[in-house]
Design a protein around this motif. Structure first.
Motif, PDB file in Angstrom:
ATOM      1  N   THR A  23     -34.470  37.536  -7.491  1.00  0.00           N
ATOM      2  CA  THR A  23     -33.053  37.551  -7.849  1.00  0.00           C
ATOM      3  C   THR A  23     -32.213  38.317  -6.831  1.00  0.00           C
ATOM      4  N   GLU A  24     -32.634  39.513  -6.478  1.00  0.00           N
ATOM      5  CA  GLU A  24     -31.833  40.322  -5.557  1.00  0.00           C
ATOM      6  C   GLU A  24     -31.814  39.725  -4.159  1.00  0.00           C
ATOM      7  N   LEU A  25     -32.949  39.183  -3.704  1.00  0.00           N
ATOM      8  CA  LEU A  25     -32.985  38.542  -2.384  1.00  0.00           C
ATOM      9  C   LEU A  25     -32.056  37.337  -2.340  1.00  0.00           C
ATOM     10  N   LEU A  26     -32.091  36.524  -3.390  1.00  0.00           N
ATOM     11  CA  LEU A  26     -31.214  35.360  -3.446  1.00  0.00           C
ATOM     12  C   LEU A  26     -29.750  35.767  -3.581  1.00  0.00           C
ATOM     13  N   ALA A  27     -29.487  36.828  -4.343  1.00  0.00           N
ATOM     14  CA  ALA A  27     -28.101  37.296  -4.500  1.00  0.00           C
ATOM     15  C   ALA A  27     -27.521  37.699  -3.146  1.00  0.00           C
ATOM     16  N   VAL A  33     -24.064  33.689   2.649  1.00  0.00           N
ATOM     17  CA  VAL A  33     -23.608  32.313   2.888  1.00  0.00           C
ATOM     18  C   VAL A  33     -22.113  32.207   2.589  1.00  0.00           C
ATOM     19  N   TRP A  34     -21.686  32.788   1.468  1.00  0.00           N
ATOM     20  CA  TRP A  34     -20.263  32.787   1.108  1.00  0.00           C
ATOM     21  C   TRP A  34     -19.438  33.467   2.205  1.00  0.00           C
ATOM     22  N   LEU A  81     -32.521  30.220 -10.579  1.00  0.00           N
ATOM     23  CA  LEU A  81     -33.969  30.293 -10.781  1.00  0.00           C
ATOM     24  C   LEU A  81     -34.356  29.733 -12.154  1.00  0.00           C
ATOM     25  N   LYS A  82     -33.603  30.096 -13.169  1.00  0.00           N
ATOM     26  CA  LYS A  82     -33.881  29.596 -14.519  1.00  0.00           C
ATOM     27  C   LYS A  82     -33.702  28.082 -14.596  1.00  0.00           C
ATOM     28  N   ALA A  83     -32.685  27.551 -13.946  1.00  0.00           N
ATOM     29  CA  ALA A  83     -32.439  26.110 -13.968  1.00  0.00           C
ATOM     30  C   ALA A  83     -33.587  25.362 -13.293  1.00  0.00           C
TER      31      ALA A  83
END
Length: 94
Positions: A23-27, A33-34, A81-83
């Motif tokens: 989660t933190e790495l993806l955040a 990217v933004w 991740l949940k999706a």
């Protein structure tokens, strides 16, 4: 015609500790990217957001954001991740 969001039902998805670590790495990735896209469009860091001048206070490295600001990116990562799992995919580390 009114927009009625219908996100994937992730209410029954439980993430393992290993997946939660992502989660933190993806955040951070989501933020980068933004920020990269905004900067490519001519935006710069500014004390207050100003759309006309293309200034945004969030155009700083992820670690400099407040926890409140990081929570938006964390929630996006967590729900992504949940999706993925709700749709029947597996996430494995090689």
């Amino acid at each position: 015609m009114a927009y009625s969001p219908k996100p994937i039902d992730t209410s029954k998805v439980e993430l393992s500790p290993e997946i939660l670590e992502l989660t933190e790495l993806l955040a951070e990735h989501i933020h980068d990217v933004w920020a990269q896209e905004r900067m490519k469009d001519g935006w710069q860091v500014g004390e207050k957001r100003d759309d006309d001048k293309k200034l945004h206070p969030g155009l700083v490295p992820y670690h400099e954001l407040s926890d409140r600001e990081k929570d938006y990116d964390r929630e996006t990562a967590l729900q992504s991740l949940k999706a993925i799992l709700a749709l029947g995919y597996k996430i494995e580390k090689k």
